[in-house]
Write a protein that holds these residues in place. Structure first.
Motif, PDB file in Angstrom:
ATOM      1  N   VAL A 176      40.048  41.274  34.674  1.00  0.00           N
ATOM      2  CA  VAL A 176      39.900  42.671  35.087  1.00  0.00           C
ATOM      3  C   VAL A 176      40.743  43.579  34.187  1.00  0.00           C
ATOM      4  O   VAL A 176      40.268  44.619  33.711  1.00  0.00           O
ATOM      5  N   ILE A 177      41.986  43.199  33.923  1.00  0.00           N
ATOM      6  CA  ILE A 177      42.870  44.021  33.090  1.00  0.00           C
ATOM      7  C   ILE A 177      42.351  44.094  31.659  1.00  0.00           C
ATOM      8  O   ILE A 177      42.394  45.165  31.022  1.00  0.00           O
ATOM      9  N   GLU A 178      41.824  42.990  31.148  1.00  0.00           N
ATOM     10  CA  GLU A 178      41.238  43.021  29.801  1.00  0.00           C
ATOM     11  C   GLU A 178      40.064  43.997  29.752  1.00  0.00           C
ATOM     12  O   GLU A 178      39.888  44.744  28.772  1.00  0.00           O
ATOM     13  N   GLY A 179      39.240  43.992  30.803  1.00  0.00           N
ATOM     14  CA  GLY A 179      38.118  44.934  30.867  1.00  0.00           C
ATOM     15  C   GLY A 179      38.590  46.374  30.907  1.00  0.00           C
ATOM     16  O   GLY A 179      37.997  47.257  30.276  1.00  0.00           O
ATOM     17  N   ILE A 180      39.670  46.622  31.651  1.00  0.00           N
ATOM     18  CA  ILE A 180      40.230  47.976  31.714  1.00  0.00           C
ATOM     19  C   ILE A 180      40.729  48.416  30.338  1.00  0.00           C
ATOM     20  O   ILE A 180      40.485  49.558  29.907  1.00  0.00           O
ATOM     21  N   GLN A 181      41.396  47.507  29.641  1.00  0.00           N
ATOM     22  CA  GLN A 181      41.892  47.826  28.301  1.00  0.00           C
ATOM     23  C   GLN A 181      40.739  48.193  27.358  1.00  0.00           C
ATOM     24  O   GLN A 181      40.835  49.131  26.564  1.00  0.00           O
ATOM     25  N   ARG A 182      39.647  47.468  27.454  1.00  0.00           N
ATOM     26  CA  ARG A 182      38.471  47.751  26.613  1.00  0.00           C
ATOM     27  C   ARG A 182      37.921  49.151  26.897  1.00  0.00           C
ATOM     28  O   ARG A 182      37.558  49.883  25.964  1.00  0.00           O
ATOM     29  N   GLU A 183      37.832  49.526  28.170  1.00  0.00           N
ATOM     30  CA  GLU A 183      37.313  50.849  28.520  1.00  0.00           C
ATOM     31  C   GLU A 183      38.260  51.952  28.055  1.00  0.00           C
ATOM     32  O   GLU A 183      37.818  53.003  27.575  1.00  0.00           O
ATOM     33  N   TYR A 184      39.553  51.701  28.185  1.00  0.00           N
ATOM     34  CA  TYR A 184      40.530  52.695  27.724  1.00  0.00           C
ATOM     35  C   TYR A 184      40.425  52.882  26.205  1.00  0.00           C
ATOM     36  O   TYR A 184      40.519  54.007  25.685  1.00  0.00           O
ATOM     37  N   LYS A 191      37.818  52.521  24.327  1.00  0.00           N
ATOM     38  CA  LYS A 191      36.595  53.272  24.000  1.00  0.00           C
ATOM     39  C   LYS A 191      36.868  54.773  23.972  1.00  0.00           C
ATOM     40  O   LYS A 191      36.348  55.492  23.116  1.00  0.00           O
ATOM     41  N   GLY A 192      37.638  55.232  24.933  1.00  0.00           N
ATOM     42  CA  GLY A 192      37.909  56.658  25.030  1.00  0.00           C
ATOM     43  C   GLY A 192      39.170  57.093  24.307  1.00  0.00           C
ATOM     44  O   GLY A 192      39.628  58.237  24.461  1.00  0.00           O
ATOM     45  N   GLY A 193      39.766  56.172  23.534  1.00  0.00           N
ATOM     46  CA  GLY A 193      40.974  56.518  22.792  1.00  0.00           C
ATOM     47  C   GLY A 193      42.185  56.687  23.669  1.00  0.00           C
ATOM     48  O   GLY A 193      43.152  57.363  23.302  1.00  0.00           O
ATOM     49  N   ARG A 194      42.166  56.064  24.860  1.00  0.00           N
ATOM     50  CA  ARG A 194      43.284  56.162  25.775  1.00  0.00           C
ATOM     51  C   ARG A 194      44.166  54.930  25.684  1.00  0.00           C
ATOM     52  O   ARG A 194      43.750  53.879  25.191  1.00  0.00           O
ATOM     53  N   VAL A 195      45.390  55.075  26.165  1.00  0.00           N
ATOM     54  CA  VAL A 195      46.363  53.984  26.126  1.00  0.00           C
ATOM     55  C   VAL A 195      46.813  53.698  27.550  1.00  0.00           C
ATOM     56  O   VAL A 195      47.145  54.608  28.305  1.00  0.00           O
ATOM     57  N   ILE A 196      46.847  52.428  27.932  1.00  0.00           N
ATOM     58  CA  ILE A 196      47.328  52.043  29.260  1.00  0.00           C
ATOM     59  C   ILE A 196      48.847  52.206  29.297  1.00  0.00           C
ATOM     60  O   ILE A 196      49.563  51.721  28.422  1.00  0.00           O
ATOM     61  N   ARG A 197      49.303  52.907  30.286  1.00  0.00           N
ATOM     62  CA  ARG A 197      50.760  53.126  30.420  1.00  0.00           C
ATOM     63  C   ARG A 197      51.291  52.303  31.590  1.00  0.00           C
ATOM     64  O   ARG A 197      50.654  52.101  32.552  1.00  0.00           O
TER      65      ARG A 197
END
Length: 438
Positions: free
Chosen positions: A422-430, A432-438
């Motif tokens: 799930v976390i890997e999937g979230i990282q992929r989506e972030y 895509k939009g040029g976002r960084v997980i904080r």
């Protein structure tokens, strides 16, 4: 079909008119045109309730004849004119593929008006742009060559109405250059849709209009005070449910939802965009289907200050689109990421402007809970409330993540989804939009 009352009437009318013209001994008179209830053909509801005159019904029969009884007109005319040869007063033309007799406006004049000037005017009025036939895109005259009489144009009957008269229903338009739209459907239900309560309330209003709009306009007599159709703007970030909502509205109201391919509507050539949209709307509004313009900014964007001829025609294009969309009798939905991108003239004319915001944490949790398939289980380390609170995601992004996690699980031959996937999937989506997980 040649033995039906309606075509027997048409046959008798043509024979009587030709006999009268050539002074053949014919004391009989053609019977009155049958009432619609006696026609074997299916009569569309809007035509049945219109109380058409004998002349209007005769024009309808003439227009239908080549499509329903293709040899009838030729058999009558050839039998009557075998000794006289060509008879230009009767009008008529031959098609490119269809070699039978195709009636023109002159045919109607000969059969119904003769030398009667008042009746001639009545025939001309039937082919005016403000007549019921033209306004409903039922039939019209093909444009005659420059310098030739208007009534020399052949009578064109809409293919949709040919099908309605013959089969009782029109076939669904096929995706093409003339109809650049495709039906969108969904297996999901209203229960699968997670929206802000204000958004959902406004969507329910749309469903009520699609269900009861005709009752309001016609049975309650509001057609004199309200414009036909309904126009709604869906605006909000990508992935927030705009397309799914349009699909569900169609599903639960029994309407087809046509998603317009704007790349095939918008043209760089002057006048082509208007022509493309006019053709599309004319086909769609026969059954009052729902039209869905996704990323509508391309077609309904703001008008610009006029700096050159291109700007001038672009602004005229937007003005035309505004007028044409307002006259559409069904539901038109425009979808845009930003409300501010849509021309103010359109915005003022929307009955509903519905915002699709990014889901709040509580709504994201619902989306996560509904997204996973029932045949898998979540490992105890998957903390959905924490994930929903921590990661700001749209509904579409959540579905992408769930799909990724499920594929990872299938690839490992398991039926348990782990937090790592799930976390890997979230990282992929972030990413895509040029976002960084904080």
């Amino acid at each position: 079909m040649s033995t039906t009352k309606e075509f027997n009437y048409l046959k008798a009318l043509i024979e009587h008119r030709l006999d009268t013209y050539f002074e053949v001994d014919n004391s009989g008179q053609p019977s009155e045109i049958p009432d619609f209830k006696d026609w074997q053909l299916h009569i569309p509801k809007n035509i049945k309730t219109q109380k058409l005159t004998t002349l209007e019904r005769t024009v309808l029969l003439l227009a239908l004849c080549p499509h329903i009884q293709s040899n009838l007109l030729d058999s009558i005319i050839q039998n009557k004119l075998q000794s006289t040869g060509d008879f230009p007063q009767l009008g008529g033309v031959r098609g490119k593929n269809f070699r039978g007799f195709l009636p023109t406006g002159e045919t109607v004049l000969f059969l119904t008006a003769g030398d009667d000037f008042e009746k001639t005017k009545e025939v001309h009025q039937i082919f005016d742009a403000d007549h019921f036939f033209a306004q409903n895109h039922i039939l019209w005259l093909e444009e005659a060559p420059d310098g030739e009489p208007k009534m020399s144009g052949r009578i064109i009957l809409s293919q949709e109405y040919v099908e309605l008269f013959l089969m009782g229903k029109a076939s669904k338009p096929v995706f093409s250059m003339k109809f650049p739209a495709q039906i969108i459907e969904t297996e999901m239900t209203w229960n699968d849709l997670v929206l802000h309560e204000n958004t959902l309330s406004q969507i329910q209003e749309l469903q009520t209009w699609v269900t009861h709009g005709n009752t309001l306009l016609h049975d309650w007599g509001m057609y004199k005070k309200l414009k036909p159709g309904y126009r709604a703007l869906f605006h909000g970030p990508p992935g927030t449910g705009k397309t799914l909502t349009a699909s569900l509205l169609g599903k639960y109201t029994g309407r087809d939802v046509y998603k317009i391919d704007l790349s095939m509507v918008v043209s760089k050539f002057i006048g082509e965009t208007e022509k493309n949209l006019a053709n599309l709307l004319a086909k769609a509004e026969k059954t009052e289907n729902i039209l869905f313009f996704d990323e509508a900014d391309a077609l309904f964007g703001k008008r610009t200050n006029v700096r050159d001829a291109h700007d001038k025609y672009a602004n005229q294009e937007v003005s035309y689109l505004l007028q044409r969309i307002e006259s559409y009798k069904g539901l038109v939905i425009l979808a845009s990421n930003l409300k501010s991108n849509i021309d103010d003239a359109f915005v003022r004319r929307f009955q509903s402007i519905i915002h699709f915001p990014l889901p709040k944490a509580s709504e994201r949790l619902l989306l996560w809970q509904k997204a996973f398939p029932s045949k898998v289980r979540l490992h105890q380390d998957v903390d959905l409330p924490n994930i929903a609170q921590r990661y700001d995601l749209s509904g579409a992004e959540i579905m992408n993540i769930v799909q990724y996690a499920c594929l990872c699980t299938l690839n490992e031959g398991k039926k348990t989804i782990y937090n790592e996937s799930v976390i890997e999937g979230i990282q992929r989506e972030y990413q895509k939009g040029g976002r960084v997980i904080r």
